[in-house]
Design a protein around this motif. Structure first.
Motif: not given
Length: 351
Positions: A282-286
């Motif tokens: 859920p990490v933005p950018g991953v």
């Protein structure tokens, strides 16, 4: 894959399961094997016990040849399956094609026929397309198909998929080889005994990995079909893979296989990879770019994030063009390791 961070102090990370420590039970087995004298070159009690265990895991026809490393296991095993004019069909991403410094060609004299695969897995359709030129004197003759379980992309073959490849190989007069550097991780993920997707699926020869699963050093060539090979014992010596004090290699493999240490180690490594994938998804950018089926996680990160993270944790860039990175978990990866790394990823992507 080499270590690209030699200047650093030893730190925990996710670069390779080769970076892990040696399991305490394996160290204890080495200490026990160090008592007294034993005959050299595999005539010792530990190698005899290893042969019994291999038969128990893979079937009564199975035999084992301990070697120093995985490249040696692959090269000697393939050479024993082939003629001088033979070729080996394998995925383009295979370790034998990309990461063994040309040893199958230089040492074994084999022609590799690499096949592009999106997920590291060969299929009968791909094999049929590339296993050509039989009887044509201008072409190296396809003799072996080699697959990796689990693959270099961390993906898995099902027993049915392996059996289908093996069936087509036999139809073409070919043999089936498995690079099993992470075979234990595959068994843990599939929840199957080792022979279910090797012996019972028609595999002829395989390498069995130990170093990535808790050993200090040592792998093994496992011959499942004795009719598929010639001269393994001589080729092992000629390839500089015959240990004089073989008991120290065999004793480690015995420690791994005599109980369920091989399975416990693999299950833990797989579970840590799943934990990491869940934490960073859920990490933005991953962007997770491959299914997490064993102990590897592949993701795409912004290049600057990767550069900052690599100052704090060891891991490798898999594809410089796309920014894809690989994170490997091992038997000694802890939940704290995973959680700290996931927190760092979230922190750096938010920076």
């Amino acid at each position: 894959m080499s270590d690209t961070f030699p200047e650093r102090e030893p730190i925990r990370g996710f670069a390779s399961d080769n970076n892990a420590s040696v399991h305490p039970d394996v160290l204890a087995a080495l200490a026990a094997a160090n008592e007294g004298h034993q005959p050299a070159y595999g005539a010792d009690v530990h190698t005899a016990r290893l042969r019994e265990l291999i038969k128990g895991h893979f079937g009564e026809r199975a035999d084992v040849y301990p070697v120093f490393n995985g490249s040696g296991a692959n090269v000697v095993g393939l050479q024993a399956m082939c003629d001088r004019w033979s070729a080996v069909v394998c995925p383009e991403s295979a370790h034998i094609n990309l990461d063994e410094c040309g040893a199958p060609e230089k040492v074994a004299g084999l022609k590799l026929i690499p096949v592009a695969t999106p997920d590291g897995k060969l299929t009968p359709e791909l094999l049929d397309r590339y296993a050509r030129g039989f009887g044509e004197e201008h072409h190296a003759q396809p003799k072996v198909v080699s697959i990796t379980q689990s693959t270099e992309f961390g993906t898995l073959y099902t027993p049915g998929e392996i059996a289908a490849i093996g069936a087509l190989a036999r139809e073409r007069g070919m043999l089936l080889h498995v690079d099993g550097a992470r075979l234990a991780n595959a068994a843990a993920a599939l929840d199957l005994p080792l022979r279910a997707f090797t012996t019972d699926a028609g595999v002829d020869v395989m390498s069995f990995g130990g170093t990535k699963n808790g050993l200090m050093l040592g792998e093994a060539i496992v011959v499942l079909n004795p009719d598929a090979v010639r001269g393994v014992r001589y080729l092992r010596k000629a390839a500089l893979q015959l240990a004089s004090k073989m008991r120290y290699v065999s004793a480690q493999l015995v420690a791994l296989l005599e109980g369920d240490l091989w399975l416990r180690n693999a299950r833990h490594a797989n579970a840590m990879a799943a934990r990491l994938a869940t934490a960073v998804a859920p990490v933005p950018g991953v962007e997770l770019v491959r299914p997490v089926q064993a102990n590897a996680v592949f993701a795409i990160l912004p290049r600057e994030v990767t550069e900052r993270l690599q100052k704090r944790f060891r891991f490798h860039t898999w594809d410089e063009r796309t920014g894809e990175v690989r994170w490997m978990c091992s038997f000694d990866t802890t939940e704290a390791d995973v959680d700290a790394f996931a927190a760092a990823i979230a922190q750096e992507t938010a920076a």
